[in-house]
Every structure is written in structure tokens, then in C-alpha cells.
Motif scaffolding. Structure first.
Motif, PDB file in Angstrom:
ATOM      1  N   THR A 159       0.839  -1.203   0.000  1.00  0.00           N
ATOM      2  CA  THR A 159       0.000   0.000   0.000  1.00  0.00           C
ATOM      3  C   THR A 159       0.867   1.242   0.000  1.00  0.00           C
ATOM      4  N   GLU A 160       0.270   2.368  -0.306  1.00  0.00           N
ATOM      5  CA  GLU A 160       0.995   3.639  -0.314  1.00  0.00           C
ATOM      6  C   GLU A 160       1.510   3.993   1.070  1.00  0.00           C
ATOM      7  N   GLU A 161       0.734   3.701   2.106  1.00  0.00           N
ATOM      8  CA  GLU A 161       1.154   4.019   3.465  1.00  0.00           C
ATOM      9  C   GLU A 161       2.383   3.199   3.866  1.00  0.00           C
ATOM     10  N   ILE A 162       2.404   1.918   3.486  1.00  0.00           N
ATOM     11  CA  ILE A 162       3.565   1.089   3.830  1.00  0.00           C
ATOM     12  C   ILE A 162       4.802   1.558   3.073  1.00  0.00           C
ATOM     13  N   LEU A 163       4.633   1.995   1.834  1.00  0.00           N
ATOM     14  CA  LEU A 163       5.775   2.504   1.069  1.00  0.00           C
ATOM     15  C   LEU A 163       6.343   3.756   1.724  1.00  0.00           C
ATOM     16  N   GLN A 164       5.487   4.656   2.154  1.00  0.00           N
ATOM     17  CA  GLN A 164       5.962   5.854   2.840  1.00  0.00           C
ATOM     18  C   GLN A 164       6.650   5.499   4.153  1.00  0.00           C
ATOM     19  N   GLU A 165       6.123   4.511   4.851  1.00  0.00           N
ATOM     20  CA  GLU A 165       6.769   4.055   6.086  1.00  0.00           C
ATOM     21  C   GLU A 165       8.152   3.484   5.788  1.00  0.00           C
ATOM     22  N   LEU A 166       8.280   2.720   4.712  1.00  0.00           N
ATOM     23  CA  LEU A 166       9.576   2.151   4.338  1.00  0.00           C
ATOM     24  C   LEU A 166      10.587   3.248   4.035  1.00  0.00           C
ATOM     25  N   VAL A 167      10.191   4.255   3.286  1.00  0.00           N
ATOM     26  CA  VAL A 167      11.092   5.369   2.968  1.00  0.00           C
ATOM     27  C   VAL A 167      11.553   6.068   4.238  1.00  0.00           C
ATOM     28  N   GLU A 168      10.641   6.306   5.144  1.00  0.00           N
ATOM     29  CA  GLU A 168      10.999   6.986   6.392  1.00  0.00           C
ATOM     30  C   GLU A 168      11.945   6.137   7.234  1.00  0.00           C
ATOM     31  N   LEU A 169      11.684   4.837   7.301  1.00  0.00           N
ATOM     32  CA  LEU A 169      12.537   3.959   8.099  1.00  0.00           C
ATOM     33  C   LEU A 169      13.965   3.931   7.559  1.00  0.00           C
ATOM     34  N   ILE A 170      14.119   3.787   6.255  1.00  0.00           N
ATOM     35  CA  ILE A 170      15.459   3.720   5.674  1.00  0.00           C
ATOM     36  C   ILE A 170      16.155   5.073   5.764  1.00  0.00           C
ATOM     37  N   TYR A 171      15.405   6.149   5.603  1.00  0.00           N
ATOM     38  CA  TYR A 171      15.998   7.486   5.746  1.00  0.00           C
ATOM     39  C   TYR A 171      16.523   7.685   7.164  1.00  0.00           C
ATOM     40  N   VAL A 172      15.733   7.319   8.159  1.00  0.00           N
ATOM     41  CA  VAL A 172      16.147   7.491   9.561  1.00  0.00           C
ATOM     42  C   VAL A 172      17.389   6.656   9.856  1.00  0.00           C
TER      43      VAL A 172
END
Length: 421
Positions: A141-154
Motif C-alpha cells: 500500500t501507499e502508506e507502507i511505502l511511505q513508512e519504508l522510505v521513512e525507516l530507511i531514511y532514519v
């Protein structure tokens, strides 16, 4: 009756003492090394047969055959993996589960494989396909993709020395994460996240030490992202994300505008990391941005009271940029190369040593005199070198030790005897 018992008692005691002595000698006296038993252990009290995989009465050869037959090793295996080697995939499936994601959160999975890549960066190529497959099965889902981006960025902006591996990870996922919603694919969402942090640079650079530290991690990650993130152009040739080029210049200006030691050290690290690429790119565009940055460094050296170590770092950086970032361009045509126009002219020349151990090459101004000195020195010891050039001084045969001479003669006689057979 009494006499029989009394006569048997001493023999019994002597037998016991003998057995005790034998046990003592067996325990405290070195004996022959133990060997494997030729038969299986005796049957237990319950009468059950032994569960040993080697049948009773088999010899060692049969045992070896059984081991070979039951072995899982194969000479045709494509590679050898040590028994104590554990890959990230082994860690995931250590519980025998067929599906990892339902048993843990996406945050835990990302933290696990980031920790693995951080501790074993050399496993990136062998593990990245598996990690990508797992993420594609999770990111639906779009929400999980955004969560993945945030996790890897952090993770990429908080773990020391992970910026390079994090940038490589982001570049790979930008091409292989299949989900691409209307809000943007992985790369677009990542650049948006970096843009959000970029807009807060003025507050971060003046923040408390912890805030500054996170901002410096972000700056270095953005530098690695510029070097490693590939974007295909219309001609399908991958190139760097030029959108980050202007951001890096502004970040350098921000760091030099607040010239305390941590900010200056971060600027130096960024320029040592990407300065040559930035300089080349700006020159190709006909821009003098690097000259402006060097001017800011010179102003800092004149006006700012930074620590001595940081000032030395800035001076070394200016010297590095003035020497074309340490790069040496050779002459266009090898036949036109001379000691004056090609710094690498003497690169492949041999190195010689003077009598006191001082090294010199053909580039040395006193090369002829020093080399002649070596030739003259060799003339004094014409027999000091073997024909193959090895440094082996041949002493007088009369000085040979008698025992050595006798052993040598015996060796020669034995060699002749073997040759005649």
C-alpha cells in the motif's frame, strides 16, 4: 569354614588393592591414545538395542562408509560455506517459518537487515536481492511505502558510517520496489523526505549538539546519495541526481555561515567526499561555485577563531583543491611525455639504495652519481652476487665448518648412488 573365609579375605583385599592400583596408574600415567571402539556400546539394562547409526560389529571402514553415505556434502557444490557462517536469510528463517513478515513489523525487519548490512557491508551484493523480494512482498500500500522510505531514511542518517551503504540501498530500491502509487515511487518519496529536512537546515545548524549531529549525518548522507543515486535520462544512460547538486552547495554555505568546529568539520568531510565530482560538474556547466566555496574557507581561516586542528583541516583542503583534488593527468601521447610535462614519467623506474640505505630513482637529480657509486661498490665484491642476481655472498670454501663439509660430501655421494640406480 572359618579358615576358608579367612584365607579368601586376603586374596580379596589384595585383588581390590591391585585393581585400585591399576585404576590409579591408568588415571595418572600417560598411556597410548584412545581409539574408537570397534563395536557399539553394550545393550542397556532395559534390553533395548543401541540407537547408534553404526551397526554392532562393524569395523572402522564400515563406519567411514556410513558417514560418507549419510553426508550432505557434495564435491559438485558451487561454493563452500563454513559451518559457522550465518547469512541474513539464515537469521530470518532460523525458526523454520516460511513467511517472515506476518511475525514481525516492517520496522523490525528494516532494522534487522540494516544492522546486518552495517556489520557486514561486504554481503550487500549477495543479500540485496533477498531483501528486495521480502520488501516487495510487504510493501503493498501507499502508506507502507511511505513508512519504508521513512525507516530507511532514519537509519541512513542516524547510524555512523552507514551513509554509503544506505545510499547504495536507496539506489537499488529505487529501481526494484515495484509499488509506484500516485504520490510517487520510492525514489520520489525519498527525495521529498530529503527536501523536508533541507528546508529545516537553518534551525538544525544552530540547534543543540544532538540536533547538529543529526543534521551532519544528513549532510553526509546527501553527499553519498548524490554520488550513488542513478537516474536514467531519456537516452537510458544513468546519471547523477542533479537536483541534489544545488542542495549540496546551499548546505555548504549554511555550514560556513555558522563556522563553529562541528559545522566546519562536517563541511570538510563533505568536500573530501564529493569535492572533486562537484568541482568537475560545476566546471562542465561553466559555473565557478567551487571557487566561491574556497573563498569562504579562506575567509574563515582569516576571521574565525576555530581550533587548531580544524584550521589544519581547512588548509589541507585548500591545498587538495589547488592540486586538482590530488589527481594527476598524464601526457596525452606517451611518446611526448618528458620529466617536465609528465609527473608519472619515472613511475615505473626501479628504486635503488645508497650505501647508507637512502632510496633513489631516476628522477633524483644526483641519480648518475649515486648509481655509479653502486657500480663501483659492486666491483669491490665481484663474487658477492650469483648469476641470477640474488644477494648471496659466497665465502671461502676453506672456512666451511667440518661437520657441514662432511654432511655435504655424504649428500653428494648419496645423490650419485641414486643417480646410478
Amino acid at each position: 569354614m572359618y579358615n576358608n573365609n579367612s584365607s579368601s579375605t586376603p586374596s580379596s583385599s589384595s585383588s581390590s588393592s591391585s585393581e585400585a592400583g591399576d585404576m590409579k596408574s591408568a588415571l595418572f600415567s600417560p598411556g597410548e591414545p584412545l581409539r574408537q571402539p570397534r563395536t557399539t556400546p553394550p545393550v542397556s539394562d532395559g534390553g533395548a538395542e543401541s540407537r547408534s547409526p553404526i551397526p554392532s560389529g562393524h569395523n572402522s571402514s564400515s563406519a567411514a562408509d556410513a558417514l560418507v553415505k549419510n553426508s550432505k556434502l557434495s564435491a559438485a557444490a558451487p561454493e563452500f560455506v563454513p559451518g559457522n557462517y550465518a547469512s541474513f536469510q539464515d537469521d530470518v528463517y532460523s525458526d523454520g517459518s516460511e513467511d517472515y513478515y506476518p511475525e514481525t513489523s516492517l520496522a523490525d525487519f528494516v532494522q534487522d537487515f540494516v544492522s546486518h548490512l552495517n556489520s557486514s557491508p561486504g554481503s550487500f551484493e549477495s543479500e540485496i536481492d533477498y531483501i528486495t523480494d521480502m520488501l516487495n512482498s510487504c510493501v503493498t500500500t501507499e502508506e507502507i511505502l511511505q513508512e519504508l522510505v521513512e525507516l530507511i531514511y532514519v537509519q541512513s542518517t542516524s547510524i555512523p558510517n552507514f551513509a554509503y551503504t544506505g545510499a547504495r540501498l536507496c539506489n537499488h530500491l529505487s529501481y526494484h520496489i515495484r509499488l509506484s502509487p500516485v504520490s510517487g515511487n520510492f525514489r520520489q518519496l525519498l527525495l521529498q523526505r530529503c527536501q523536508n529536512q533541507f528546508e529545516q537546515r537553518e534551525q538544525a545548524v544552530r540547534g543543540d549538539p544532538e540536533t547538529q549531529k543529526r543534521f551532519h549525518y544528513y549532510v553526509l548522507f546527501l553527499g553519498e546519495l548524490y554520488l550513488n543515486l542513478e537516474i536514467k535520462s531519456r537516452k537510458d544512460t544513468p546519471g547523477r541526481a542533479n537536483v541534489l547538486l544545488g542542495a549540496l552547495k546551499e548546505l555548504l554555505n549554511t555550514l560556513f555561515s555558522h563556522p563553529d568546529d562541528p559545522n566546519l568539520m562536517c563541511a570538510v568531510k563533505l568536500l573530501k567526499l564529493s569535492g572533486s565530482i562537484l568541482d568537475d560538474t560545476w566546471k562542465e556547466k561553466g559555473q565557478s561555485d567551487m571557487d566561491e566555496i574556497i573563498k569562504k574557507i579562506e575567509d574563515v581561516l582569516l576571521d574565525v577563531k576555530c581550533s587548531r586542528d580544524v584550521k589544519q583541516m581547512l588548509l589541507k583542503l585548500v591545498e587538495l583543491q589547488s592540486s586538482n583534488w590530488g589527481r594527476v593527468h598524464t601526457a596525452n601521447v606517451s611518446s611526448d611525455a618528458t620529466p617536465d610535462n609528465d609527473p608519472n614519467y619515472f613511475m615505473n623506474e626501479p628504486t635503488f639504495y645508497t650505501a647508507d640505505g637512502t632510496p633513489f630513482t631516476a628522477a633524483d637529480p644526483e641519480y648518475s652519481d649515486k648509481y655509479q657509486e653502486i657500480l663501483d661498490r659492486e666491483d669491490y665484491f665481484p663474487d658477492a652476487y650469483e648469476e641470477n642476481g640474488n644477494d648471496f655472498f659466497c665465502g671461502d670454501e676453506d672456512e666451511m665448518d667440518p661437520e657441514i663439509e662432511e654432511a655435504f660430501e655424504r649428500f653428494c655421494m648419496e645423490s650419485d648412488a641414486r643417480g646410478k640406480k
